[in-house]
Design a protein around this motif. Structure first.
Motif, mmCIF file in Angstrom:
data_model
loop_
_atom_site.group_PDB
_atom_site.id
_atom_site.type_symbol
_atom_site.label_atom_id
_atom_site.label_comp_id
_atom_site.label_asym_id
_atom_site.label_seq_id
_atom_site.Cartn_x
_atom_site.Cartn_y
_atom_site.Cartn_z
ATOM 1 N N GLY A 82 6.926 2.475 -15.776
ATOM 2 C CA GLY A 82 6.964 1.031 -15.544
ATOM 3 C C GLY A 82 8.073 0.624 -14.588
ATOM 4 N N VAL A 83 9.256 1.191 -14.772
ATOM 5 C CA VAL A 83 10.381 0.877 -13.892
ATOM 6 C C VAL A 83 10.087 1.343 -12.469
ATOM 7 C CG1 VAL A 83 12.798 1.468 -13.403
ATOM 8 C CG2 VAL A 83 12.102 0.832 -15.719
ATOM 9 N N LEU A 84 9.545 2.528 -12.333
ATOM 10 C CA LEU A 84 9.203 3.053 -11.004
ATOM 11 C C LEU A 84 8.133 2.190 -10.341
ATOM 12 C CD1 LEU A 84 9.691 5.352 -8.979
ATOM 13 C CD2 LEU A 84 7.894 6.626 -10.125
ATOM 14 N N PHE A 85 7.139 1.762 -11.106
ATOM 15 C CA PHE A 85 6.082 0.908 -10.555
ATOM 16 C C PHE A 85 6.644 -0.431 -10.092
ATOM 17 C CE2 PHE A 85 2.731 -2.293 -11.082
ATOM 18 C CZ PHE A 85 1.796 -1.800 -10.175
ATOM 19 N N LEU A 86 7.422 -1.071 -10.948
ATOM 20 C CA LEU A 86 7.994 -2.371 -10.567
ATOM 21 C C LEU A 86 8.924 -2.237 -9.366
ATOM 22 C CD1 LEU A 86 8.723 -4.100 -13.968
ATOM 23 C CD2 LEU A 86 6.963 -4.659 -12.301
ATOM 24 N N GLY A 87 9.677 -1.163 -9.326
ATOM 25 C CA GLY A 87 10.572 -0.944 -8.187
ATOM 26 C C GLY A 87 9.821 -0.800 -6.877
ATOM 27 N N THR A 88 8.756 -0.030 -6.886
ATOM 28 C CA THR A 88 8.009 0.154 -5.644
ATOM 29 C C THR A 88 7.190 -1.073 -5.295
ATOM 30 O OG1 THR A 88 6.211 1.258 -6.830
ATOM 31 C CG2 THR A 88 7.872 2.671 -5.821
ATOM 32 N N VAL A 89 6.639 -1.765 -6.298
ATOM 33 C CA VAL A 89 5.825 -2.948 -6.032
ATOM 34 C C VAL A 89 6.701 -4.098 -5.522
ATOM 35 C CG1 VAL A 89 4.461 -4.738 -7.174
ATOM 36 C CG2 VAL A 89 3.907 -2.356 -7.507
ATOM 37 N N MET A 90 7.951 -4.155 -5.950
ATOM 38 C CA MET A 90 8.826 -5.235 -5.496
ATOM 39 C C MET A 90 9.584 -4.853 -4.221
ATOM 40 S SD MET A 90 10.069 -6.632 -9.253
ATOM 41 C CE MET A 90 11.733 -6.757 -8.797
ATOM 42 N N PHE A 91 10.005 -3.625 -4.079
ATOM 43 C CA PHE A 91 10.846 -3.208 -2.971
ATOM 44 C C PHE A 91 10.066 -3.029 -1.664
ATOM 45 C CE2 PHE A 91 12.877 0.307 -0.582
ATOM 46 C CZ PHE A 91 14.065 -0.321 -0.256
ATOM 47 N N VAL B 135 5.321 10.161 -6.043
ATOM 48 C CA VAL B 135 6.630 10.427 -6.646
ATOM 49 C C VAL B 135 6.529 10.375 -8.171
ATOM 50 C CG1 VAL B 135 8.993 9.557 -6.877
ATOM 51 C CG2 VAL B 135 7.913 9.654 -4.641
ATOM 52 N N GLY B 136 5.794 9.398 -8.685
ATOM 53 C CA GLY B 136 5.621 9.304 -10.132
ATOM 54 C C GLY B 136 4.941 10.529 -10.709
ATOM 55 N N GLY B 137 3.948 11.039 -9.999
ATOM 56 C CA GLY B 137 3.261 12.245 -10.467
ATOM 57 C C GLY B 137 4.161 13.461 -10.475
ATOM 58 N N ALA C 232 0.839 -1.207 0.000
ATOM 59 C CA ALA C 232 0.000 0.000 0.000
ATOM 60 C C ALA C 232 0.873 1.257 0.000
ATOM 61 C CB ALA C 232 -0.939 -0.012 1.201
ATOM 62 N N LEU C 233 1.903 1.266 0.835
ATOM 63 C CA LEU C 233 2.797 2.425 0.875
ATOM 64 C C LEU C 233 3.567 2.573 -0.434
ATOM 65 C CD1 LEU C 233 4.241 2.226 4.488
ATOM 66 C CD2 LEU C 233 2.594 3.873 3.589
ATOM 67 N N GLY C 234 3.943 1.459 -1.036
ATOM 68 C CA GLY C 234 4.633 1.509 -2.319
ATOM 69 C C GLY C 234 3.751 2.087 -3.410
ATOM 70 N N TYR C 235 2.474 1.712 -3.395
ATOM 71 C CA TYR C 235 1.549 2.248 -4.395
ATOM 72 C C TYR C 235 1.365 3.759 -4.199
ATOM 73 C CZ TYR C 235 -2.557 3.012 -7.247
ATOM 74 O OH TYR C 235 -3.425 3.498 -8.176
ATOM 75 N N VAL C 236 1.213 4.185 -2.954
ATOM 76 C CA VAL C 236 1.078 5.618 -2.675
ATOM 77 C C VAL C 236 2.346 6.350 -3.106
ATOM 78 C CG1 VAL C 236 0.884 7.321 -0.813
ATOM 79 C CG2 VAL C 236 -0.619 5.338 -0.838
ATOM 80 N N ASP C 237 3.496 5.769 -2.790
ATOM 81 C CA ASP C 237 4.763 6.370 -3.199
ATOM 82 C C ASP C 237 4.857 6.460 -4.718
ATOM 83 O OD1 ASP C 237 7.592 7.225 -2.571
ATOM 84 O OD2 ASP C 237 7.995 5.452 -3.809
#
Length: 82
Positions: free
Chosen positions: A57-66, A25-27, A16-21
């Motif tokens: 995509g890279v930012l999403f995968l990074g936050t979803v995995m990290f 941050v992505g925005g 959840a925190l990764g998605y918010v981040d």
């Protein structure tokens, strides 16, 4: 390795925190890059949009995995199992 409830709870919170981040941050990054965009032709604009999509995509995968991994490990540590 056995999955634990505190670890899974930590992973869910991390997700959840990764998605918010990712959204925040992505925005911010995307809006700043759009302000810097100096594309003149439609071809240059298409290349810029493609690169922006790759960055998203890279930012999403990074936050979803990290974030979930860190959350899982933190959940284990807090519960005393790690």
């Amino acid at each position: 390795m056995e999955l634990s409830i505190p670890g899974l709870m930590g992973a869910a919170i991390g997700l959840a925190l990764g998605y918010v981040d990712f959204r925040v941050v992505g925005g911010v990054v995307e809006s700043r890059l759009r302000k810097l965009d100096r594309s003149g032709s439609p071809d240059e604009k298409a290349v810029f949009e493609r690169k922006l999509g790759v960055l998203r995509g890279v930012l999403f995968l990074g936050t979803v995995m990290f974030f979930p991994v860190i959350g899982y490990l933190l959940g284990l540590t807090v519960s005393g199992r790690g």
